[in-house]
Design a protein around this motif. Structure first.
Motif, mmCIF file in Angstrom:
data_model
loop_
_atom_site.group_PDB
_atom_site.id
_atom_site.type_symbol
_atom_site.label_atom_id
_atom_site.label_comp_id
_atom_site.label_asym_id
_atom_site.label_seq_id
_atom_site.Cartn_x
_atom_site.Cartn_y
_atom_site.Cartn_z
ATOM 1 N N GLU A 82 69.328 -27.779 32.763
ATOM 2 C CA GLU A 82 69.191 -26.447 31.449
ATOM 3 C C GLU A 82 70.344 -26.442 30.395
ATOM 4 O O GLU A 82 69.950 -25.704 29.464
ATOM 5 C CB GLU A 82 68.985 -25.297 32.160
ATOM 6 N N LEU A 83 71.391 -27.112 30.918
ATOM 7 C CA LEU A 83 72.439 -26.757 29.881
ATOM 8 C C LEU A 83 72.916 -28.229 29.171
ATOM 9 O O LEU A 83 73.859 -28.173 28.527
ATOM 10 C CB LEU A 83 73.631 -26.363 30.568
ATOM 11 N N ALA A 84 72.047 -29.195 29.192
ATOM 12 C CA ALA A 84 72.396 -30.370 28.742
ATOM 13 C C ALA A 84 72.626 -30.375 27.248
ATOM 14 O O ALA A 84 73.548 -31.248 26.702
ATOM 15 C CB ALA A 84 71.306 -31.341 29.019
ATOM 16 N N ASP A 85 72.070 -29.472 26.381
ATOM 17 C CA ASP A 85 72.366 -29.592 24.841
ATOM 18 C C ASP A 85 73.756 -28.476 24.672
ATOM 19 O O ASP A 85 73.932 -28.244 23.365
ATOM 20 C CB ASP A 85 71.166 -28.923 24.204
ATOM 21 N N MET A 86 73.943 -27.726 25.513
ATOM 22 C CA MET A 86 75.213 -26.612 25.354
ATOM 23 C C MET A 86 76.430 -27.701 24.901
ATOM 24 O O MET A 86 76.732 -28.634 25.564
ATOM 25 C CB MET A 86 75.322 -26.064 26.416
ATOM 26 N N PRO A 87 77.198 -27.240 23.859
ATOM 27 C CA PRO A 87 78.348 -27.973 23.518
ATOM 28 C C PRO A 87 79.372 -28.040 24.355
ATOM 29 O O PRO A 87 80.145 -29.218 24.504
ATOM 30 C CB PRO A 87 78.832 -27.176 22.303
ATOM 31 N N LEU A 88 79.615 -26.922 25.282
ATOM 32 C CA LEU A 88 80.465 -27.100 26.191
ATOM 33 C C LEU A 88 80.285 -28.150 27.167
ATOM 34 O O LEU A 88 81.461 -28.809 27.582
ATOM 35 C CB LEU A 88 80.320 -25.733 27.276
ATOM 36 N N SER A 132 72.854 -20.374 23.415
ATOM 37 C CA SER A 132 71.395 -19.802 23.275
ATOM 38 C C SER A 132 71.176 -18.877 24.305
ATOM 39 O O SER A 132 71.599 -18.717 25.485
ATOM 40 C CB SER A 132 70.499 -21.039 23.330
ATOM 41 N N GLU A 133 69.984 -18.068 24.142
ATOM 42 C CA GLU A 133 69.393 -17.087 25.051
ATOM 43 C C GLU A 133 69.071 -17.908 26.107
ATOM 44 O O GLU A 133 69.315 -17.291 27.293
ATOM 45 C CB GLU A 133 68.312 -16.444 24.312
ATOM 46 N N ALA A 134 68.450 -19.009 26.196
ATOM 47 C CA ALA A 134 68.133 -19.732 27.310
ATOM 48 C C ALA A 134 69.356 -20.041 28.383
ATOM 49 O O ALA A 134 69.437 -19.901 29.433
ATOM 50 C CB ALA A 134 67.282 -20.772 27.204
ATOM 51 N N GLU A 135 70.333 -20.478 27.583
ATOM 52 C CA GLU A 135 71.441 -20.969 28.292
ATOM 53 C C GLU A 135 72.411 -19.732 28.773
ATOM 54 O O GLU A 135 72.664 -19.777 29.929
ATOM 55 C CB GLU A 135 72.455 -21.604 27.147
ATOM 56 N N TRP A 136 72.194 -18.552 27.863
ATOM 57 C CA TRP A 136 72.982 -17.446 28.506
ATOM 58 C C TRP A 136 72.297 -16.912 29.795
ATOM 59 O O TRP A 136 72.708 -16.735 30.789
ATOM 60 C CB TRP A 136 72.666 -16.315 27.487
#
Length: 153
Positions: free
Chosen positions: A120-126, A139-143
């Motif tokens: 679910e976090l694969a696109d998160m820069p972190l 993003s709201e979904a990542e949050w």
């Protein structure tokens, strides 16, 4: 309202420090991309995950909110301050900061290793290789996903 992740080294300023003081300027950011986000994008009321970096278990440790939108980082003007920058005069500031306010400390650290494992976090820069930004949008979904990880504890 936007969501953010903001990194700090816990031996410099950690979640416990923010809980103690409640509101603190987030000073000393000396990266132009992060500066631009603080100067142009962060608004009072935005939420941010507090992330401990450069420590034994790096990860998300709590939530804070932006208490004051971007304004010049006055530390850059003080020759005695560790964040002094002679190329940032008061009449043309180069560096900006925001004030952050404590909201909540998680019962446990949400480790970077766990964040990297979550599809679910694969696109998160972190979690992307080579990303070293100290401030990044969430993003709201990542949050919501990271918050669910904290509440599973």
């Amino acid at each position: 309202m936007a969501n953010w992740l903001m990194k700090s080294e816990p031996d410099v300023f950690g979640i416990d420090d923010l809980e103690r003081v409640q509101v603190e300027p987030w000073e000393g950011v000396r990266n132009y991309q992060a500066r631009n986000m603080m100067r142009d994008d962060m608004q009072e009321g935005d939420r941010a995950f507090f992330y401990h970096s450069n420590c034994k278990v790096p990860g998300v440790v709590g939530i804070m909110r932006i208490a004051r939108a971007g304004y010049p980082d006055e530390a850059a003007w003080d020759p005695e301050h560790k964040y002094y920058d002679p190329k940032s005069p008061p009449d043309n500031p180069r560096w900006y900061r925001v004030d952050v306010a404590f909201e909540r400390k998680f019962d446990r650290v949400i480790p970077l290793a766990d964040l990297k494992q979550a599809p679910e976090l694969a696109d998160m820069p972190l979690v992307r290789k080579g990303n070293r930004l100290s401030i990044m949008p969430v993003s709201e979904a990542e949050w919501d996903f990271i918050l669910s990880m904290a509440e599973e504890a």
